[in-house]
Design an enzyme around this catalytic site. Sequence first.
Site, PDB file in Angstrom:
ATOM      1  N   CYS A   1       0.825  -1.208   0.000  1.00 32.48           N
ATOM      2  CA  CYS A   1       0.000   0.000   0.000  1.00 32.48           C
ATOM      3  C   CYS A   1       0.863   1.264   0.000  1.00 32.48           C
ATOM      4  CB  CYS A   1      -0.987  -0.031   1.168  1.00 32.48           C
ATOM      5  SG  CYS A   1      -2.360   1.137   0.949  1.00 32.48           S
ATOM      6  N   HIS A  60      -4.276  -4.595   0.125  1.00 37.80           N
ATOM      7  CA  HIS A  60      -4.095  -5.241   1.427  1.00 37.80           C
ATOM      8  C   HIS A  60      -4.651  -6.666   1.401  1.00 37.80           C
ATOM      9  CE1 HIS A  60      -2.666  -1.824   3.836  1.00 37.80           C
ATOM     10  NE2 HIS A  60      -3.491  -1.064   3.121  1.00 37.80           N
ATOM     11  N   GLU A 116      -3.644  -9.027   3.014  1.00 38.57           N
ATOM     12  CA  GLU A 116      -3.550  -9.607   4.361  1.00 38.57           C
ATOM     13  C   GLU A 116      -4.761  -9.277   5.230  1.00 38.57           C
ATOM     14  OE1 GLU A 116      -2.067  -5.404   4.891  1.00 38.57           O
ATOM     15  OE2 GLU A 116      -2.018  -6.956   3.333  1.00 38.57           O
TER      16      GLU A 116
END
Length: 589
Positions: free
Chosen positions: A142, A234, A236
């Site tokens: 990011c 993102h 994750e």
Amino acid sequence: MPIINSTNTDLLKEFYDKDIFQIPELRATTQDIRPLKIGIVNLMPNKKETEIHLMKALSNTPLQIELDLIRTKSRKSKYTDMEYLTKNYKTLDEIKNNKYDGLIITGAPVEHLEFEEIDYWDELKELFEFARTNVYSSLFICWASQAALYYYYGVQKRNLGSKLSGVFEYELAEDSKLTRGLDDNFFYPQSRNTENEEAELRKVPDLKILARSDEAGVCISSSVDERFVFISGHGEYDTDTLYNEYIRDLNKGINPSIPRNYFKNDDPSNRILVRWKSSASLIFSNWINYFVYQQTPYQIEKIEQKVVAKFGGSSLSDSAQFAKTKDIILSDKNRTHIVVSAPGKRHDEDIKVTDLLESCYELKIKQLEIEKQRKKALGQVYERFKEISENLKLPSHIFSLISKTVEDIEDSIHRDFIISRGEYLNAQVLAAHLGYRFIDASELIFFDEAGLVDEAKTYLEIQKKLNKEEFVVIPGFYGKDFNGNIKTFERGGSDITGSIIARGMSADLYENWTDVDGVMTDDPRINENAVTISEMSYEQLLEMSRNGAKVYHPDAVNPVAIASIPLRICNTNKPSNLGTLIQKTKQNK
């Protein structure tokens, strides 16, 4: 099963609670595999939540992983107490001598600021430099991907006007092991206010775009050698992370847009559609497997740098200097790409090979009245290379090559071709002496109709021909013009060649070997008290040149400065001296 090991005892308990498998140290040390050393630079406000997200993302592998959590010390966290950070995190000072197989740098909620306005920007730049030399593969997530692209390549971020939040569909744009196993189209979460425009990324020769979409821009890009990976989103994130961000912004009165493609029918009262986790898991596991585990050396301290080393004429003036140069090159296996000048002076009364060739050209133009002088100069060129080759006991084909090149000089009336043959022959001789491959600069460096370096074509050819080649010698000083003829730089242009090669390869270091100890405070021939400057910035070096000091050609500084590649000026006759290190900013000692 994934194997996570850490000295962070708080995290080990958390692993169990979050179904992240970890093993005792005794069992880890008795397995016949070296643990992968992974560092996580956590810039997010809620550090504990981010830790768990990333632990889960890394856990889809049977490989043993040892984690170091790393923080910036120049900014105090508002959401995580200092006692926890001091106990469980390390600072750059504590890890600066470490080597890591992989490094992850997270995003940070500072998109509204220019990079230089961020209070830990100087520290982050040091981490980026650390990643060049102490890490095999780095993954930027990011905002960190935008910061890294800006630092390494000068790519600016663009404000989107409104937040891009949701789960977006992307298409694969280029084959890569990072995306191996993904469908042609896949989903990935985004939560950001800025972006790197695809058109700007495509202008950078060392970058390739791996996944993109018309709606949400570039999702994944990497350096050509794939040691830097940039992910705009993102993967994750947990199931409810975007939901929690949405509620947080609602409570702040920001009136955020509903995350797109996240709730069923884009209605927050409906269930969340989870459709990114398999893709994210595959990307992270591919990074660990293909970019880290299968590439990094077993002895982690031997993580390699890409080093382009240029040797000047004084470094290659005779066979004794060739022997010194060979010892220097072979003393560091990272010196795989060598750029050379033509032989320089062996003593004060001697004549440089390029000067001899210049005389050959000038005398040829004047023709008959000084034919004898011309043949003498050309004969001296032949004898110079013949003597070096005989003393080095090089194979017979080198002597044939020298003779053929002298004949080509005899037949040519083109100045640039004639005076470039010193570098050409010296590179051929050094390549034979080292057992390296010779690649002609005319295959790598191109000039346009205005006589300027055609950067797009040049850097594309360097990447195509050199990034998969190791152990090569390249002549400096010349390239090919738009008509296919040899064209030279100004005298001293081998420095420019080396700098261009270093930038085109995204080298970790560019070494320039000469007959001085580095950049001096004054001319040592005039001032016996002159000393070597150990470290300086590109701008300081350029300023010295602008003020008349004949230190280094500005055109040879610009390519490495643009790419933030450190430049070290070293003395071939004193290889143990550190010389002068020139880089973006001076490092604090």
